[in-house]
Design a protein around this motif. Sequence first.
Motif, PDB file in Angstrom:
ATOM      1  N   VAL A  87       1.162  -1.051   0.011  1.00 13.28           N
ATOM      2  CA  VAL A  87       0.061  -0.144  -0.015  1.00 13.28           C
ATOM      3  C   VAL A  87       0.781   1.309   0.183  1.00 13.28           C
ATOM      4  O   VAL A  87       0.259   2.625  -0.339  1.00 13.28           O
ATOM      5  CB  VAL A  87      -0.701  -0.059   1.538  1.00 13.28           C
ATOM      6  N   MET A  88       1.868   1.490   0.499  1.00 15.37           N
ATOM      7  CA  MET A  88       2.910   2.569   0.604  1.00 15.37           C
ATOM      8  C   MET A  88       3.286   3.291  -0.989  1.00 15.37           C
ATOM      9  O   MET A  88       2.997   4.988  -1.012  1.00 15.37           O
ATOM     10  CB  MET A  88       4.066   1.686   1.531  1.00 15.37           C
ATOM     11  N   ALA A 141      -0.360   6.302 -11.550  1.00 15.94           N
ATOM     12  CA  ALA A 141      -1.407   4.852 -11.152  1.00 15.94           C
ATOM     13  C   ALA A 141      -0.558   3.618 -12.221  1.00 15.94           C
ATOM     14  O   ALA A 141      -1.163   2.554 -11.958  1.00 15.94           O
ATOM     15  CB  ALA A 141      -2.850   5.578 -10.595  1.00 15.94           C
ATOM     16  N   PHE A 178       2.262   1.928  -3.374  1.00 14.61           N
ATOM     17  CA  PHE A 178       0.899   2.319  -4.135  1.00 14.61           C
ATOM     18  C   PHE A 178       0.350   3.264  -4.016  1.00 14.61           C
ATOM     19  O   PHE A 178      -0.128   4.791  -4.822  1.00 14.61           O
ATOM     20  CB  PHE A 178      -0.255   0.895  -3.778  1.00 14.61           C
ATOM     21  N   SER A 179       0.289   3.821  -2.921  1.00 12.30           N
ATOM     22  CA  SER A 179      -0.252   5.308  -2.847  1.00 12.30           C
ATOM     23  C   SER A 179       1.101   6.832  -2.665  1.00 12.30           C
ATOM     24  O   SER A 179       0.250   7.288  -3.888  1.00 12.30           O
ATOM     25  CB  SER A 179      -0.555   5.409  -1.043  1.00 12.30           C
ATOM     26  N   ALA A 180       1.682   6.405  -3.064  1.00  9.16           N
ATOM     27  CA  ALA A 180       2.561   7.289  -4.115  1.00  9.16           C
ATOM     28  C   ALA A 180       2.415   7.281  -4.792  1.00  9.16           C
ATOM     29  O   ALA A 180       2.671   7.931  -5.042  1.00  9.16           O
ATOM     30  CB  ALA A 180       4.272   6.640  -2.824  1.00  9.16           C
ATOM     31  N   TYR A 181       2.969   6.366  -5.864  1.00 11.29           N
ATOM     32  CA  TYR A 181       2.699   6.265  -7.307  1.00 11.29           C
ATOM     33  C   TYR A 181       1.464   7.296  -7.480  1.00 11.29           C
ATOM     34  O   TYR A 181       0.973   8.019  -8.099  1.00 11.29           O
ATOM     35  CB  TYR A 181       2.056   5.244  -7.397  1.00 11.29           C
ATOM     36  N   GLN A 182       0.170   7.050  -7.012  1.00 10.58           N
ATOM     37  CA  GLN A 182      -1.587   7.829  -6.837  1.00 10.58           C
ATOM     38  C   GLN A 182      -0.650   9.304  -6.443  1.00 10.58           C
ATOM     39  O   GLN A 182      -1.433   9.804  -7.350  1.00 10.58           O
ATOM     40  CB  GLN A 182      -1.946   7.082  -6.319  1.00 10.58           C
ATOM     41  N   GLY A 183       0.225   9.607  -5.399  1.00 12.99           N
ATOM     42  CA  GLY A 183       0.141  10.660  -4.737  1.00 12.99           C
ATOM     43  C   GLY A 183       0.849  11.230  -5.881  1.00 12.99           C
ATOM     44  O   GLY A 183       0.211  12.938  -5.949  1.00 12.99           O
ATOM     45  N   PRO A 186       1.232   0.364 -10.010  1.00 17.68           N
ATOM     46  CA  PRO A 186      -0.042  -0.322  -9.489  1.00 17.68           C
ATOM     47  C   PRO A 186      -0.374  -0.674  -9.372  1.00 17.68           C
ATOM     48  O   PRO A 186      -0.806  -1.663  -9.375  1.00 17.68           O
ATOM     49  CB  PRO A 186       0.006   1.377  -8.033  1.00 17.68           C
TER      50      PRO A 186
END
Length: 125
Positions: A49-50, A61, A52-57, A64
Amino acid sequence: MVAGAIGLGVAFSGRSIAGLLTYVEEVVVAASGHFYAPGLVYGFMAAFVMPFSAYQGWGQATAPLLVSLLRFAIVLAGGWMLQQHAPRPEWLYYLVAGSTVIGALTLGIVFAFRPPNRRVLMLSG
């Protein structure tokens, strides 16, 4: 680290948790397997999740998404094969747990060797 500790607690107390909900032994065995397999990989889920969230932030995306599709393909193909040859629910739990480990390791490697572009996009307005 915290997620891993929580996961180990869930994994090793699954039978007790299931026993609170029912007295039917077959259900308790199935539920405890459901708690055990995923509980062991909670740390990997947090490690997934870490990044994954960084890429989306950072608005990227694609990596992920591709890793999530890989996990989906593993569960889909592996689940189909398990149901054809050995339809036991606890094996499906281990399949999903294994796909979580593979997904976390894959996304971690991608993140380490190809991190997202850290440029901040300015919005005009």
